[in-house]
Design a protein around this motif. Structure first.
Motif, PDB file in Angstrom:
ATOM      1  N   MET A 152       0.838  -1.196   0.000  1.00 33.44           N
ATOM      2  CA  MET A 152       0.000   0.000   0.000  1.00 33.44           C
ATOM      3  C   MET A 152       0.875   1.250   0.000  1.00 33.44           C
ATOM      4  O   MET A 152       1.813   1.361   0.784  1.00 33.44           O
ATOM      5  N   LYS A 153       0.579   2.198  -0.854  1.00 31.29           N
ATOM      6  CA  LYS A 153       1.315   3.455  -0.925  1.00 31.29           C
ATOM      7  C   LYS A 153       0.910   4.346   0.246  1.00 31.29           C
ATOM      8  O   LYS A 153      -0.269   4.519   0.524  1.00 31.29           O
ATOM      9  N   THR A 154       1.885   4.907   0.957  1.00 29.76           N
ATOM     10  CA  THR A 154       1.583   5.766   2.087  1.00 29.76           C
ATOM     11  C   THR A 154       1.801   7.242   1.774  1.00 29.76           C
ATOM     12  O   THR A 154       1.243   8.106   2.436  1.00 29.76           O
ATOM     13  N   ASP A 155       2.648   7.530   0.763  1.00 25.54           N
ATOM     14  CA  ASP A 155       2.880   8.923   0.400  1.00 25.54           C
ATOM     15  C   ASP A 155       1.630   9.498  -0.266  1.00 25.54           C
ATOM     16  O   ASP A 155       1.012   8.864  -1.127  1.00 25.54           O
ATOM     17  N   SER A 156       1.274  10.717   0.116  1.00 27.04           N
ATOM     18  CA  SER A 156       0.099  11.360  -0.458  1.00 27.04           C
ATOM     19  C   SER A 156       0.333  11.657  -1.938  1.00 27.04           C
ATOM     20  O   SER A 156       1.359  12.232  -2.301  1.00 27.04           O
ATOM     21  N   PRO A 157      -0.598  11.268  -2.810  1.00 29.52           N
ATOM     22  CA  PRO A 157      -0.433  11.551  -4.244  1.00 29.52           C
ATOM     23  C   PRO A 157      -0.729  13.004  -4.567  1.00 29.52           C
ATOM     24  O   PRO A 157      -1.291  13.757  -3.753  1.00 29.52           O
ATOM     25  N   HIS A 158      -0.343  13.403  -5.763  1.00 28.05           N
ATOM     26  CA  HIS A 158      -0.656  14.731  -6.280  1.00 28.05           C
ATOM     27  C   HIS A 158      -1.676  14.559  -7.394  1.00 28.05           C
ATOM     28  O   HIS A 158      -1.428  13.847  -8.375  1.00 28.05           O
ATOM     29  N   ILE A 159      -2.826  15.197  -7.256  1.00 21.76           N
ATOM     30  CA  ILE A 159      -3.894  15.062  -8.251  1.00 21.76           C
ATOM     31  C   ILE A 159      -4.192  16.423  -8.867  1.00 21.76           C
ATOM     32  O   ILE A 159      -4.404  17.413  -8.162  1.00 21.76           O
ATOM     33  N   LEU A 160      -4.183  16.445 -10.183  1.00 21.38           N
ATOM     34  CA  LEU A 160      -4.493  17.654 -10.939  1.00 21.38           C
ATOM     35  C   LEU A 160      -5.943  17.605 -11.406  1.00 21.38           C
ATOM     36  O   LEU A 160      -6.377  16.613 -11.992  1.00 21.38           O
ATOM     37  N   CYS A 161      -6.686  18.663 -11.142  1.00 21.65           N
ATOM     38  CA  CYS A 161      -8.074  18.788 -11.605  1.00 21.65           C
ATOM     39  C   CYS A 161      -8.126  19.820 -12.729  1.00 21.65           C
ATOM     40  O   CYS A 161      -7.560  20.916 -12.595  1.00 21.65           O
ATOM     41  N   VAL A 162      -8.795  19.467 -13.828  1.00 18.04           N
ATOM     42  CA  VAL A 162      -8.834  20.337 -15.006  1.00 18.04           C
ATOM     43  C   VAL A 162     -10.272  20.597 -15.450  1.00 18.04           C
ATOM     44  O   VAL A 162     -11.051  19.648 -15.627  1.00 18.04           O
ATOM     45  N   ASN A 163     -10.594  21.864 -15.615  1.00 10.12           N
ATOM     46  CA  ASN A 163     -11.859  22.271 -16.219  1.00 10.12           C
ATOM     47  C   ASN A 163     -11.588  22.545 -17.696  1.00 10.12           C
ATOM     48  O   ASN A 163     -10.788  23.424 -18.020  1.00 10.12           O
ATOM     49  N   PRO A 164     -12.212  21.802 -18.623  1.00 13.13           N
ATOM     50  CA  PRO A 164     -11.802  21.855 -20.036  1.00 13.13           C
ATOM     51  C   PRO A 164     -12.304  23.074 -20.794  1.00 13.13           C
ATOM     52  O   PRO A 164     -13.164  23.828 -20.336  1.00 13.13           O
ATOM     53  N   TRP A 165     -11.743  23.238 -22.000  1.00  2.17           N
ATOM     54  CA  TRP A 165     -12.224  24.263 -22.913  1.00  2.17           C
ATOM     55  C   TRP A 165     -13.663  23.997 -23.349  1.00  2.17           C
ATOM     56  O   TRP A 165     -14.139  22.849 -23.328  1.00  2.17           O
ATOM     57  N   ILE A 166     -14.313  25.034 -23.789  1.00  3.06           N
ATOM     58  CA  ILE A 166     -15.612  24.929 -24.453  1.00  3.06           C
ATOM     59  C   ILE A 166     -15.400  25.100 -25.946  1.00  3.06           C
ATOM     60  O   ILE A 166     -14.689  26.001 -26.378  1.00  3.06           O
ATOM     61  N   HIS A 167     -16.006  24.226 -26.752  1.00  2.00           N
ATOM     62  CA  HIS A 167     -16.112  24.414 -28.204  1.00  2.00           C
ATOM     63  C   HIS A 167     -17.582  24.675 -28.500  1.00  2.00           C
ATOM     64  O   HIS A 167     -18.434  23.813 -28.255  1.00  2.00           O
ATOM     65  N   ASP A 168     -17.888  25.840 -29.045  1.00  2.00           N
ATOM     66  CA  ASP A 168     -19.297  26.158 -29.262  1.00  2.00           C
ATOM     67  C   ASP A 168     -19.421  27.312 -30.256  1.00  2.00           C
ATOM     68  O   ASP A 168     -18.438  27.945 -30.624  1.00  2.00           O
TER      69      ASP A 168
END
Length: 465
Positions: free
Chosen positions: A1-17
């Motif tokens: 089991m991994k104990t080190d805290s991961p780094h998570i990137l959250c992305v809000n994408p472009w709009i095509h419209d």
């Protein structure tokens, strides 16, 4: 089991419209996941491809008094099959080079979460994930949100996402993080949604979340502070809707109506106001005033008693029959500035084609209550559905006139065909496009279920009347 805290990137994408504007639009689900992960000790980064206040933005983007404003706009090629429409298609959001630089400047993430909103913005999601993969080809990308839930197979086939999930993401976090990083997330106090048809393919061997509760108050406030600038705050006091309208996917995405306590919602509003100076708040609820005596009224009374100088907006529409004199008075005193009513049509007959959620007297009584409370005509708008399969535009025109005569603003709501709704099959049959081929053909700007050029011209006249 991994104990080190991961780094998570959250992305809000472009709009095509063909057109887009920031009408109080924030990725509330993604920012809630970010807040949960941050609370659990995970390092979270956030990049908003729609950021109106990006540090590299050379000119100050326009901000209206209520926080709304235009996105940066760059014309791009029309989607295949729409080349002859004579319309212009654009990417809305930051420049691709800025996005690439932002990706390169953060510490390498362990997982990248990408959200999605409108189904017809699918190509914007696709471009966003492609850009992510150019910088981090070996990092797993998890796609969620509305497009991912309603068009799951399309998203899995046409994006480079390593995993596409359906439904609310908070109860799926533990499985996802453990699968891709080995990190054991403490998932206590995450809400249990009990929704069928929510699946994480390939992770059935990972133990599920234990000690789950069905209480939205246990969720942290969404991580709006990850933005470069907060000019308004979205607020969601409930999830789900008691109605199942033929054109709407709300009951598919959230089969149960679940509520937060008025105390919890008030604390959130108070937090953003006092900690970040936020004055404008937009309610995202589908059922804000339902059972108002136990929920909304208590919240409004707390806001009034606090004497905070706030402005509230209801872009998702209010249920008209719930607008009593007390509701109108409390909303006015609390600081509501933008009222939108879910009218749909002024054909109040019992034998009309679609659901009847409001009677004629309820509509006019609601307007009378709002005006008596102090609301002005320019603050009150009624959504009228336009462009439905087989719709007679005489009915739309008549509805526009009734609404104008009532002394409020008619707001045409152009129909978007949505998978998993009762009206979807009729839309597929009657559309001038192959709606099954690509979600872009459901874009309401195209009026996919209006097949007559004469009707299209008439809609344009109604819009400008």
């Amino acid at each position: 089991m991994k104990t080190d805290s991961p780094h998570i990137l959250c992305v809000n994408p472009w709009i095509h419209d063909f057109a887009a504007f920031d009408f109080w639009a924030k990725p509330l689900g993604l920012l809630t996941l970010a807040a949960i992960m941050r609370e659990k000790g995970i390092t979270v980064s956030y990049i908003d491809c729609l950021d109106r206040f990006h540090p590299r933005e050379p000119s100050q983007m326009k901000v209206l008094w209520d926080g709304r404003g235009p996105f940066r706009k760059t014309q791009i090629d029309l989607p295949q099959g729409l080349e002859n429409t004579g319309k212009k298609f654009s990417r809305y959001g930051i420049k691709p080079q800025w996005f690439k630089e932002d990706l390169e400047q953060i510490n390498k993430p362990d997982i990248i979460f990408v959200t999605s909103l409108m189904t017809y913005w699918a190509s914007g999601v696709q471009e966003t994930i492609e850009a992510v993969k150019e910088v981090y080809p070996d990092i797993p990308v998890v796609l969620g949100g509305i497009y991912a839930s309603l068009c799951h197979d399309h998203a899995a086939k046409n994006t480079l996402a390593d995993l596409v999930i359906k439904g609310p993401g908070e109860h799926q976090l533990k499985n996802i993080i453990q699968k891709f990083t080995g990190f054991e997330l403490d998932a206590g106090n995450l809400p249990d949604v009990n929704i069928p048809d929510v699946e994480i393919s390939g992770v059935s061997d990972v133990p599920g979340i234990s000690n789950r509760v069905n209480d939205l108050d246990d969720l942290p406030f969404p991580a709006l502070d990850l933005q470069n600038k907060i000019v308004y705050a979205p607020v969601l006091t409930s999830r789900g809707c008691p109605f199942s309208c033929e054109y709407c996917a709300s009951s598919y995405l959230e089969p149960k109506l679940r509520r937060r306590s008025p105390e919890n919602v008030f604390k959130e509003i108070e937090h953003w106001h006092y900690s970040h100076g936020v004055k404008n708040f937009a309610f995202y609820d589908d059922a804000l005033l339902v059972n108002a005596g136990k929920y909304a009224f208590l919240l409004f009374e707390k806001i009034i008693a606090s004497k905070m100088d706030l402005f509230f907006h209801t872009p998702n529409a209010l249920h008209i029959r719930e607008i009593t004199r007390k509701a109108a008075d409390l909303m006015f005193e609390a600081g509501f500035k933008t009222i939108r009513l879910g009218l749909e049509t002024t054909d109040f007959s019992a034998d009309r084609s679609h659901d009847v959620k409001v009677a004629e007297n309820e509509f006019f009584n609601a307007i009378a209550h709002l005006k008596a409370a102090g609301f002005e005509e320019k603050q009150i708008g009624a959504y009228l559905l336009c462009g439905l399969p087989g719709q007679n535009l005489d009915d739309v025109e008549a509805s526009v006139q009734v609404v104008k005569h009532a002394g409020i603003i008619p707001v045409l709501a152009y129909y978007t065909p949505i998978p998993h709704t009762p009206m979807w099959s009729d839309a597929v049959k009657q559309s001038k496009f192959n709606l099954l081929e690509h979600p872009v053909f459901t874009n309401n700007t195209l009026f996919p279920c209006v097949n007559s050029s004469r009707d299209l011209a008439r809609i344009s006249q109604l819009k400008n009347s």
